[in-house]
Design an enzyme around this catalytic site. Structure first.
Site, PDB file in Angstrom:
ATOM      1  N   CYS A 114      56.168  60.534  11.487  1.00  0.00           N
ATOM      2  CA  CYS A 114      55.762  59.752  12.652  1.00  0.00           C
ATOM      3  C   CYS A 114      56.295  58.318  12.638  1.00  0.00           C
ATOM      4  CB  CYS A 114      54.242  59.750  12.763  1.00  0.00           C
ATOM      5  SG  CYS A 114      53.523  61.408  12.665  1.00  0.00           S
ATOM      6  N   HIS A 253      53.655  55.036  18.224  1.00  0.00           N
ATOM      7  CA  HIS A 253      53.789  56.479  18.064  1.00  0.00           C
ATOM      8  C   HIS A 253      52.699  57.160  18.880  1.00  0.00           C
ATOM      9  CE1 HIS A 253      53.677  60.473  16.469  1.00  0.00           C
ATOM     10  NE2 HIS A 253      52.571  60.266  15.783  1.00  0.00           N
ATOM     11  N   ASN A 283      52.598  65.398  21.009  1.00  0.00           N
ATOM     12  CA  ASN A 283      53.024  64.585  19.876  1.00  0.00           C
ATOM     13  C   ASN A 283      54.313  65.196  19.327  1.00  0.00           C
ATOM     14  OD1 ASN A 283      53.432  63.510  17.302  1.00  0.00           O
ATOM     15  ND2 ASN A 283      51.262  63.356  16.843  1.00  0.00           N
TER      16      ASN A 283
END
Length: 325
Positions: A114, A253, A283
């Site tokens: 991430c 993020h 995501n």
């Protein structure tokens, strides 16, 4: 010499997994609950025969086509992925060949999640400033759907597959400022795939999740994020001689909307300065920031200063301020 983000493009697989698809398989799951807690309506998923190298090549081809970039001008390729085609060779070598890049182009993989886009930008900046490369392409590409067990409704609701390609050069639209980076490996077991590699993935028992699949300890990931990210943002603002007031836009993020809203409030970032853009993607791990940034730039909004921040698996975190030229 400075280094700049010059162009960004991305690729989304054609197959789409909607909330309705998930609810159809898990009737006890509620579509509105997914939207409220995670902020996702749909996410793109790779086909069974489509892997990280495939979507990486697609993103790179989009970058060259959309921005009239000659592949012969690309002299370094960074591929950030935690779902490589093989343990070895590197996916970057496969992409270099299949995309038709020069054999004089350097190519390496970065196993980062991430925070991978931020880490990749820091490496690309170093390559450009050191004069090792003039045009670095950073590809962030994940096929996390292949890590997730078919019965894991939670993680299937969160993650989507995507690849983004970013050109970093000694000229461009946004100058890369100073970086803040950090690591705490004590939390490595809280987001993990114990077995793996994508193209020859072996299963132990398909009837329930096992060590071949993604495991995420959600509460611990949230606790880590709540502790680490505010300090990260304060440190990066200080390194760049900025404040929350002087930053035009914050792009974090895109983990999930609940976490993002919590962080925004804890750090006291005004809502109008805080971008959330994951509803139609999910995501996508290291690609969330470049996708959101690309979409923002496409709106022709001239943000003077944008703070980017990534955090998650590892644990690992990073931030940088980028400046409109």
């Amino acid at each position: 010499m400075d280094a700049y983000i010059k162009h960004i493009s991305y690729y989304l697989p054609s197959e789409v997994l909607t909330n309705e698809d998930i609810v159809a398989q898990f009737p006890e799951w509620d579509s509105e609950k997914i939207i409220q807690k995670i902020g996702v309506v749909s996410r793109n998923i790779t086909r069974k025969d489509q892997f990280t190298s495939d979507i990486s090549v697609e993103a790179l081809n989009n970058l060259c086509r959309e921005h009239n970039i000659k592949k012969s001008d690309i002299d370094f390729l960074l591929v950030c992925t935690q779902s490589p085609d093989y343990f070895l060779p590197t996916t970057a070598c496969i992409v270099q060949d299949r995309a038709g890049l020069s054999t004089s182009c350097g190519a390496i993989d970065i196993n980062q999640g991430c925070s991978g886009f931020i880490y990749g930008l820091s490496l690309a900046k170093g390559l450009v400033i050191a004069g090792i490369a003039k045009n670095v392409v950073l590809i962030t590409a994940e096929t996390y759907s292949k890590h997730i067990h078919a019965l894991d409704k939670g993680n299937r609701s969160i993650f989507g597959d995507a690849a983004a390609a970013t050109l970093i050069s000694n000229n461009g639209e946004y100058r890369l400022g100073e970086f803040s980076l950090g690591t705490d490996g004590k939390g490595f077991e809280n987001l993990i795939v114990k077995n793996g590699a994508m193209k020859n993935h072996k299963t132990i028992d398909d009837n329930f999740p096992n060590d071949n699949n993604l495991f995420m300890n959600g509460p611990e990931i949230f606790n880590f994020t709540a502790k680490a990210v505010p300090g990260l943002i304060n440190d990066n603002l200080r390194k760049n001689n900025e404040t929350i007031d002087t930053i035009s836009q914050f792009i974090f993020h895109q983990a999930n909307t609940f976490m993002l809203d919590y962080l925004r409030k804890k750090i006291n970032i005004p809502k109008e300065k805080f971008l959330i853009d994951m509803q139609n993607y999910g995501n996508t791990v290291s690609s969330t920031i470049p996708i959101a940034l690309k979409n923002r730039l496409d709106l022709q909004i001239k943000d003077d200063k944008i703070l980017l921040a990534g955090f998650g698996v590892g644990y690992s975190w990073g931030s940088v301020v980028i400046y409109n030229k």
